[in-house]
Scaffold this active site. Structure first.
Site, PDB file in Angstrom:
ATOM      1  N   HIS A   1       0.881  -1.167   0.000  1.00  0.00           N
ATOM      2  CA  HIS A   1       0.000   0.000   0.000  1.00  0.00           C
ATOM      3  C   HIS A   1       0.915   1.212   0.000  1.00  0.00           C
ATOM      4  CE1 HIS A   1      -2.407  -2.986   2.254  1.00  0.00           C
ATOM      5  NE2 HIS A   1      -3.442  -2.418   1.701  1.00  0.00           N
TER       6      HIS A   1
ATOM      7  N   ASP B   1       2.379   1.736   3.342  1.00  0.00           N
ATOM      8  CA  ASP B   1       3.305   0.728   3.882  1.00  0.00           C
ATOM      9  C   ASP B   1       4.727   1.181   3.593  1.00  0.00           C
ATOM     10  OD1 ASP B   1       1.113  -0.884   4.360  1.00  0.00           O
ATOM     11  OD2 ASP B   1       1.402  -2.123   2.576  1.00  0.00           O
TER      12      ASP B   1
ATOM     13  N   MET C   1       2.402  -5.899  -7.781  1.00  0.00           N
ATOM     14  CA  MET C   1       1.111  -5.278  -7.443  1.00  0.00           C
ATOM     15  C   MET C   1       1.302  -4.142  -6.447  1.00  0.00           C
ATOM     16  SD  MET C   1      -1.167  -5.391  -4.651  1.00  0.00           S
ATOM     17  CE  MET C   1      -1.817  -6.843  -3.836  1.00  0.00           C
TER      18      MET C   1
ATOM     19  N   GLU D   1     -11.136  -6.229  -4.850  1.00  0.00           N
ATOM     20  CA  GLU D   1     -11.127  -7.303  -3.837  1.00  0.00           C
ATOM     21  C   GLU D   1     -12.356  -7.211  -2.936  1.00  0.00           C
ATOM     22  OE1 GLU D   1      -7.502  -7.576  -1.620  1.00  0.00           O
ATOM     23  OE2 GLU D   1      -8.428  -8.765  -0.038  1.00  0.00           O
TER      24      GLU D   1
ATOM     25  N   LYS E   1     -15.002  -8.271   0.180  1.00  0.00           N
ATOM     26  CA  LYS E   1     -14.984  -8.786   1.562  1.00  0.00           C
ATOM     27  C   LYS E   1     -16.362  -8.496   2.156  1.00  0.00           C
ATOM     28  CE  LYS E   1     -12.310  -8.569   5.828  1.00  0.00           C
ATOM     29  NZ  LYS E   1     -11.209  -7.940   6.556  1.00  0.00           N
TER      30      LYS E   1
ATOM     31  N   GLU F   1      -9.926 -13.260  -2.207  1.00  0.00           N
ATOM     32  CA  GLU F   1      -9.127 -13.714  -1.055  1.00  0.00           C
ATOM     33  C   GLU F   1      -9.823 -14.898  -0.388  1.00  0.00           C
ATOM     34  OE1 GLU F   1      -7.336 -10.969   1.762  1.00  0.00           O
ATOM     35  OE2 GLU F   1      -8.035 -12.221   3.414  1.00  0.00           O
TER      36      GLU F   1
ATOM     37  N   HIS G   1     -11.851 -14.211   2.748  1.00  0.00           N
ATOM     38  CA  HIS G   1     -13.024 -13.351   2.621  1.00  0.00           C
ATOM     39  C   HIS G   1     -14.254 -14.133   2.161  1.00  0.00           C
ATOM     40  CE1 HIS G   1     -10.292  -9.558   2.225  1.00  0.00           C
ATOM     41  NE2 HIS G   1     -10.120 -10.221   3.353  1.00  0.00           N
TER      42      HIS G   1
ATOM     43  N   ASP H   1      -5.419 -13.568  -3.500  1.00  0.00           N
ATOM     44  CA  ASP H   1      -4.881 -13.453  -2.138  1.00  0.00           C
ATOM     45  C   ASP H   1      -5.068 -14.787  -1.428  1.00  0.00           C
ATOM     46  OD1 ASP H   1      -4.204 -10.844  -2.557  1.00  0.00           O
ATOM     47  OD2 ASP H   1      -5.548 -10.003  -1.039  1.00  0.00           O
TER      48      ASP H   1
ATOM     49  N   ASP I   1     -11.913 -12.059  10.177  1.00  0.00           N
ATOM     50  CA  ASP I   1     -10.850 -12.179   9.178  1.00  0.00           C
ATOM     51  C   ASP I   1      -9.535 -12.595   9.851  1.00  0.00           C
ATOM     52  OD1 ASP I   1      -9.566 -11.902   6.749  1.00  0.00           O
ATOM     53  OD2 ASP I   1      -9.241  -9.754   6.987  1.00  0.00           O
TER      54      ASP I   1
ATOM     55  N   ASP J   1      -6.782 -14.304   8.524  1.00  0.00           N
ATOM     56  CA  ASP J   1      -5.535 -14.142   7.748  1.00  0.00           C
ATOM     57  C   ASP J   1      -4.425 -15.098   8.189  1.00  0.00           C
ATOM     58  OD1 ASP J   1      -6.587 -12.145   6.098  1.00  0.00           O
ATOM     59  OD2 ASP J   1      -5.926 -10.522   7.391  1.00  0.00           O
TER      60      ASP J   1
ATOM     61  N   ASP K   1      -1.692 -13.090   1.412  1.00  0.00           N
ATOM     62  CA  ASP K   1      -2.198 -11.959   2.186  1.00  0.00           C
ATOM     63  C   ASP K   1      -2.557 -12.474   3.579  1.00  0.00           C
ATOM     64  OD1 ASP K   1      -3.051  -9.577   3.045  1.00  0.00           O
ATOM     65  OD2 ASP K   1      -4.895  -9.507   1.873  1.00  0.00           O
TER      66      ASP K   1
HETATM   67  C1  GLT Z   1      -5.771  -5.592   4.316  1.00  0.00           C
HETATM   68  C2  GLT Z   1      -6.903  -6.488   3.899  1.00  0.00           C
HETATM   69  C3  GLT Z   1      -6.551  -7.301   2.728  1.00  0.00           C
HETATM   70  C4  GLT Z   1      -6.306  -6.526   1.485  1.00  0.00           C
HETATM   71  C5  GLT Z   1      -5.134  -5.647   1.593  1.00  0.00           C
HETATM   72  C6  GLT Z   1      -5.085  -4.775   0.374  1.00  0.00           C
HETATM   73  S1  GLT Z   1      -5.007  -4.796   3.051  1.00  0.00           S
HETATM   74  O1  GLT Z   1      -4.799  -6.327   4.991  1.00  0.00           O
HETATM   75  O2  GLT Z   1      -7.272  -7.309   4.990  1.00  0.00           O
HETATM   76  O3  GLT Z   1      -7.479  -8.311   2.467  1.00  0.00           O
HETATM   77  O4  GLT Z   1      -6.020  -7.415   0.445  1.00  0.00           O
HETATM   78  O5  GLT Z   1      -5.626  -3.523   0.588  1.00  0.00           O
HETATM   79 MN    MN Z   2      -6.591  -9.447   0.767  1.00  0.00          MN
HETATM   80 MN    MN Z   3      -8.155 -10.992   4.953  1.00  0.00          MN
END
Ligand code: GLT
Ligand code: MN
Ligand code: MN
Length: 389
Positions: A56, A59, A90, A183, A185, A219, A222, A247, A257, A259, A289
């Site tokens: 980002h 970042d 990206m 993306e 979510k 993702e 998500h 992702d 979420d 991750d 991600d």
């Molecule tokens: C953030 C989010 C991710 C996105 C990223 C891109 S940032 O961590 O949870 O799913 O892909 O903005």
């Molecule tokens: Mn993501």
């Molecule tokens: Mn996520």
């Protein structure tokens, strides 16, 4: 002997600065790890064998950095890229962390916030292109509501469309070789986020001015938050020619979420996903991600990153084994057989075909009585994954 699960550049494994750089903060607890400077993250990723690093805008460059500060940071970052050979496939914009975006960015009710979001994105696109990015991700983390008293969703969708159309035009104007990947979510950090699933994002893309420039960035976590089958969502995106980026991570179904490291939780869905990507020949980045558990120190972060790539490569090997397994393939042949007899019905409608179809005598009971052997096939797959085949 060389480790056969050692990642290679052609595997296209990438991580975000925000993933391995994650300091382990959560809504209930302070950071547990030190901040790592972007150029050091690049070196860390080089050490574990990644192909690329994504970011980002903030970042890399803090939101309040002066121009000389920005230039110094970018220079150091680029030097680390050169030193390690890592690429930046990206880039994206942080449109969610700053309080200005508390009610969204492109869908904020405040037109000044919407305009600022557009300006910030243009600047971030410049930064991404400067570092070599070919894909630009839009994660609308705060594009949503807590209370539906507060926002008209049709207006919000129009604002979002206007923003994406404007940015497509900007990219075309500058003659950048850049594609957008949206993306979805379902929620978190907002109570509800607009365009909650891959399917809804695909529907939205077809309403844009330059739909060819825009695809999706699905993702794993998500879709799984909504209890959906991620591989099916990816398959639909692929079928539509819209799988521009992906992702990879993991999580327990229907939770917040999480991750997690790729392959940490849902091994079987992860296997079908990797098999799908490899079978169709997806050639984009395999972007992780995710972030290390909050329990980890700097070494644990490397374990996390290596684990993501290693699990992908093991599942890729299992997919090849599945495709070669005689018993599995014989079952699949049986399941999908009988196509010769019905070939005449394919290739679209004709009056003659409709007539022939209506005259066809079907043995409905026989069709219903046939055992499909899916139990056997699924068990063989499970045993293959468990390493006893
Ligand atoms: C953030 C989010 C991710 C996105 C990223 C891109 S940032 O961590 O949870 O799913 O892909 O903005
Ligand atoms: Mn993501
Ligand atoms: Mn996520």
């Amino acid at each position: 002997m060389a480790d056969k699960y050692q990642p290679k550049p052609e595997d296209k494994f990438t991580f975000g600065l925000w993933t391995v750089g994650n300091m382990g903060r959560d809504p209930f607890g302070e950071p547990v790890r030190e901040r790592i400077a972007p150029d050091d993250i690049v070196r860390l990723l080089g050490e574990v064998g990644a192909y690329g690093v994504n970011f980002h805008d903030n970042d890399l460059v803090p939101i309040n950095a002066s121009t000389p500060q920005r230039n110094k940071i970018v220079k150091e970052f680029k030097a680390a890229l050169k030193e390690t050979g890592l690429k930046v496939p990206m880039a994206t914009t942080n449109l969610f962390a700053d309080p200005a975006f508390k009610d969204g960015a492109f869908t904020s009710n405040d037109p000044a916030v919407r305009a600022y979001a557009l300006q910030k994105t243009i600047r971030a696109i410049e930064l991404g292109v400067e570092c070599g990015a070919g894909i630009y991700v839009f994660w609308g983390g705060r594009e949503g509501t807590e209370s539906d008293a507060t926002k008209n969703p049709v207006e919000a969708i129009k604002w979002f469309r206007e923003a994406i159309n404007f940015l497509c035009e900007y990219v075309r104007d500058q003659k950048y070789d850049l594609k957008f990947a949206l993306e979805p979510k379902p929620n978190e950090p907002r109570g509800d986020i607009f365009f909650p699933t891959v399917g809804s994002m695909l529907g939205f893309i077809s309403t844009l001015q330059y739909p060819d420039m825009v695809g999706v960035n699905p993702e794993v976590a998500h879709e799984q938050m909504s209890g959906l089958n991620f591989m099916h969502a990816v398959a639909q995106a692929w079928d539509a020619g819209k799988l521009f980026h992906i992702d990879l991570n993991d999580q327990k179904y229907s939770r917040y979420d999480q991750d997690y490291r790729f392959g940490a939780e849902t091994i079987k869905p992860a296997f079908y996903l990797v098999k799908f990507l490899e079978d169709v020949g997806y050639s984009g980045s395999r972007h992780f991600d995710a972030h290390a558990y909050r329990t980890e120190d700097a070494e644990g972060v490397k374990d996390f990153a290596r684990g993501c790539m290693r699990s992908y490569l093991i599942l890729k090997e299992k997919a090849a084994q599945f495709n070669k397994d005689k018993e599995i393939q014989a079952l699949l042949k049986e399941i999908t057989g009988g196509t010769e007899k019905w070939k005449w019905l394919g290739g679209g409608y004709s009056k003659e075909k409709a007539k022939r179809l209506l005259d066809e005598p079907f043995d409905r009971e026989k069709l219903g009585a046939r055992g499909l052997k899916y139990e056997r096939l699924d068990q063989l797959t499970t045993e293959l994954l468990l390493g006893v085949r």
